[in-house]
Write an enzyme that holds these catalytic residues in place. Structure first.
Site, short mmCIF file in Angstrom:
data_model
loop_
_atom_site.label_atom_id
_atom_site.label_comp_id
_atom_site.label_asym_id
_atom_site.label_seq_id
_atom_site.Cartn_x
_atom_site.Cartn_y
_atom_site.Cartn_z
N HIS A 182 35.10 31.23 16.94
CA HIS A 182 34.45 30.98 18.25
C HIS A 182 33.07 31.62 18.25
O HIS A 182 32.96 32.85 18.23
CB HIS A 182 35.29 31.57 19.39
CG HIS A 182 34.70 31.28 20.74
ND1 HIS A 182 35.41 30.67 21.75
CD2 HIS A 182 33.47 31.49 21.25
CE1 HIS A 182 34.65 30.53 22.82
NE2 HIS A 182 33.46 31.04 22.54
N HIS A 204 28.57 31.03 19.28
CA HIS A 204 27.42 30.28 19.83
C HIS A 204 26.20 30.52 18.92
O HIS A 204 25.75 31.66 18.79
CB HIS A 204 27.09 30.76 21.24
CG HIS A 204 28.24 30.62 22.18
ND1 HIS A 204 28.38 29.57 23.04
CD2 HIS A 204 29.35 31.42 22.38
CE1 HIS A 204 29.50 29.71 23.75
NE2 HIS A 204 30.11 30.82 23.35
N PHE A 205 25.71 29.45 18.33
CA PHE A 205 24.51 29.58 17.50
C PHE A 205 23.22 29.34 18.28
O PHE A 205 22.15 29.71 17.82
CB PHE A 205 24.54 28.54 16.36
CG PHE A 205 25.30 28.97 15.13
CD1 PHE A 205 25.20 30.25 14.61
CD2 PHE A 205 26.09 28.04 14.46
CE1 PHE A 205 25.87 30.61 13.46
CE2 PHE A 205 26.77 28.40 13.30
CZ PHE A 205 26.66 29.68 12.80
N ARG A 206 23.32 28.58 19.41
CA ARG A 206 22.13 28.07 20.10
C ARG A 206 21.42 27.05 19.21
O ARG A 206 22.05 26.48 18.33
CB ARG A 206 21.17 29.18 20.55
CG ARG A 206 21.83 30.36 21.24
CD ARG A 206 22.57 29.98 22.49
NE ARG A 206 23.05 31.18 23.19
CZ ARG A 206 24.08 31.20 23.99
NH1 ARG A 206 24.80 30.12 24.24
NH2 ARG A 206 24.44 32.31 24.58
N ASN A 257 27.98 24.29 23.92
CA ASN A 257 27.29 24.42 25.22
C ASN A 257 25.79 24.66 25.06
O ASN A 257 25.25 25.67 25.50
CB ASN A 257 27.93 25.53 26.08
CG ASN A 257 27.83 26.91 25.45
OD1 ASN A 257 27.77 27.04 24.23
ND2 ASN A 257 27.79 27.94 26.28
N LYS A 308 36.12 21.32 23.34
CA LYS A 308 36.08 22.52 24.19
C LYS A 308 36.16 22.15 25.65
O LYS A 308 35.39 21.30 26.13
CB LYS A 308 34.77 23.28 23.90
CG LYS A 308 34.55 24.51 24.76
CD LYS A 308 35.46 25.66 24.35
CE LYS A 308 35.40 26.82 25.34
NZ LYS A 308 34.53 27.89 24.93
N HIS A 339 38.15 27.58 27.71
CA HIS A 339 37.63 28.72 28.46
C HIS A 339 38.52 28.84 29.69
O HIS A 339 38.38 28.06 30.63
CB HIS A 339 36.16 28.50 28.86
CG HIS A 339 35.58 29.69 29.58
ND1 HIS A 339 34.57 30.46 29.06
CD2 HIS A 339 35.91 30.25 30.76
CE1 HIS A 339 34.29 31.44 29.89
NE2 HIS A 339 35.09 31.34 30.95
N HIS A 371 38.83 33.71 23.74
CA HIS A 371 38.38 35.04 24.19
C HIS A 371 39.25 35.60 25.33
O HIS A 371 38.75 35.85 26.43
CB HIS A 371 36.91 35.03 24.60
CG HIS A 371 36.44 33.84 25.41
ND1 HIS A 371 37.06 33.43 26.56
CD2 HIS A 371 35.40 32.99 25.22
CE1 HIS A 371 36.42 32.39 27.05
NE2 HIS A 371 35.41 32.10 26.25
N LEU A 383 31.39 36.71 29.67
CA LEU A 383 32.44 36.02 30.42
C LEU A 383 33.51 35.50 29.47
O LEU A 383 33.15 34.99 28.40
CB LEU A 383 31.84 34.85 31.22
CG LEU A 383 31.01 35.28 32.43
CD1 LEU A 383 30.25 34.09 33.00
CD2 LEU A 383 31.89 35.93 33.50
N ASP A 396 32.85 35.10 19.77
CA ASP A 396 32.10 34.68 20.95
C ASP A 396 30.69 35.27 20.93
O ASP A 396 30.09 35.52 21.98
CB ASP A 396 32.82 35.05 22.26
CG ASP A 396 32.32 34.22 23.44
OD1 ASP A 396 31.64 33.20 23.21
OD2 ASP A 396 32.61 34.59 24.58
N HIS A 421 21.37 36.00 23.88
CA HIS A 421 20.41 35.69 24.95
C HIS A 421 19.22 36.62 24.72
O HIS A 421 19.43 37.80 24.37
CB HIS A 421 21.00 36.00 26.33
CG HIS A 421 22.13 35.10 26.73
ND1 HIS A 421 21.93 33.86 27.29
CD2 HIS A 421 23.47 35.26 26.62
CE1 HIS A 421 23.11 33.30 27.54
NE2 HIS A 421 24.06 34.12 27.13
N ALA A 460 25.31 36.00 30.72
CA ALA A 460 26.55 36.52 30.11
C ALA A 460 26.54 36.23 28.62
O ALA A 460 26.27 35.11 28.21
CB ALA A 460 27.75 35.84 30.75
#
Ligand code: DOR
Ligand code: ZN
Length: 348
Positions: A13, A15-17, A41, A98, A135, A173, A218, A246, A250, A262
């Site tokens: 799980h 997030h690479f962006r 996302n 997801k 989620h 998560h 989150l 996760d 940011h 978050a």
């Protein structure tokens, strides 16, 4: 023990962006993980096969030279997702979709507003052997943020798990004792990922002595009895709990803000953070199952070849990381000292 060798792990799980952020995030994860489940996302969410394949290519292009890292893509479910979207995605090698309840977290406003209308998609996903990644929080404004995971479990997840016994579900998560118990007591088609921050911290680390925006994620950190239950879950060695960081970068100015984002960016030190937890729990022998075996087994994918070696060696997590665009990220656990360091990777 001064070294610890594990079969090459995966991150289930992450997030690479997108854009030039990928130079930082892909290298950080490829440093030690062979595969990662990539969250969909993005600002424009990844809702179909074509978008997922294009995003996959951008990630592949950002890999450091010689890296064998493989991203595993996911589809972002919306109210408009069709059975064909699922079938096409599966045919293209996308293993999972997801489910964000709309408004639950970062870039989730376009997600699912009516969970009860998803039944036919869940049937198709069961037939296609596509995993459902959840989620698990309700979003009702009158529900206290600390209760949102438990109410989601009681009102939605338990019914989904019962009604779709062939659907593989990852409760992502997890943050509570209730969620850990739910997963442990569920049938074998339900599993969970656990992040480093929810194992290392509780809500005091967010709020005591001032607000700590870099510990804000989150689902939000919970009270210490929940942290304790998650630690017991991983220490149990149960195959139902596996590694999912996760990691969610940011930029610093977006975290240190009147309305901070978050997400904890843990990719630069992920395996070392988990090693720290498992050592504190006296169960370093359980780390390999959690990091390298149970996730692959649950997804029905082969375990990796090769290995990574951690050495007992103090090092300090950097205070800041400069991004290609000149902005910076404050990584999770910035400035803190860890006891284990990744020192070697071997491809075979
Ligand atoms: O803390 C989080 N950050 N939780 C999520 O569910 C999303 C993530 C993000 O994308 O930043
Ligand atoms: Zn996430």
């Amino acid at each position: 023990m001064t070294t610890l060798t594990l079969q090459t792990p995966d991150d289930w799980h992450l997030h690479f962006r997108d854009g030039d952020m990928l130079q930082e995030t892909v290298a950080a994860t490829a440093r030690c993980f062979q595969r990662a489940i990539v969250m969909p996302n993005l600002v424009t969410p990844v809702t179909n096969r074509e978008q997922a394949m294009q995003y996959r290519q951008r990630i592949m292009d950002a890999r450091p030279a010689g890296s064998r890292f493989q991203p595993l893509m996911t589809l972002y479910l919306t109210d408009a997702t069709t059975a064909d979207d699922i079938r096409e995605a599966k045919r293209a090698g996308i293993p999972a979709a997801k489910l964000y309840p709309a408004g639950a977290t970062t870039h989730s406003h376009a997600a699912v507003s009516a969970l009860d209308r998803l039944a036919s998609l869940f049937e198709v996903m069961s037939e296609e052997d596509m995993l459902l990644l959840i989620h698990g929080e309700v979003t009702d404004s009158d529900i206290d943020i600390f209760d949102r995971e438990k109410i989601f479990t009681d009102h939605h997840l338990s019914a989904i798990a019962e009604n779709f016994p062939k659907l593989k579900i990852v409760f992502e998560h997890i943050t509570t004792k209730d969620a850990a118990e739910f997963v442990a007591e569920s049938a074998n088609h339900v599993a969970a990922t656990i992040t480093p921050q929810h194992l290392l911290l509780n809500r005091n680390d967010l709020l005591v002595g001032g607000v700590h925006p870099h510990n804000y994620c989150l689902p939000v950190l919970k009270r210490n009895i929940h942290q304790q239950a998650l630690r017991e879950a991983v220490a149990s060695g149960s195959h139902k709990f596996f590694l999912g960081t996760d990691s969610a970068p940011h930029e610093k100015h977006n975290k240190e803000s009147a309305c901070g984002c978050a997400g904890c960016y843990s990719a630069r030190s992920a395996i070392e953070l988990y090693a720290q937890v498992f050592e504190e729990l006296g169960c370093l022998d359980k780390l390999e199952g959690f990091a390298s075996h149970y996730g692959a087994d649950f997804y029905g994918l082969p375990r990796n070849g090769g290995s990574i070696t951690l050495t007992r060696q103090e090092w300090q997590v950097p205070n800041e990381i400069t991004l290609p665009n000149g902005h910076s990220i404050v990584p999770f656990f910035a400035g803190k000292v860890l006891q284990w360091k990744l020192t070697h990777t071997s491809m075979d």
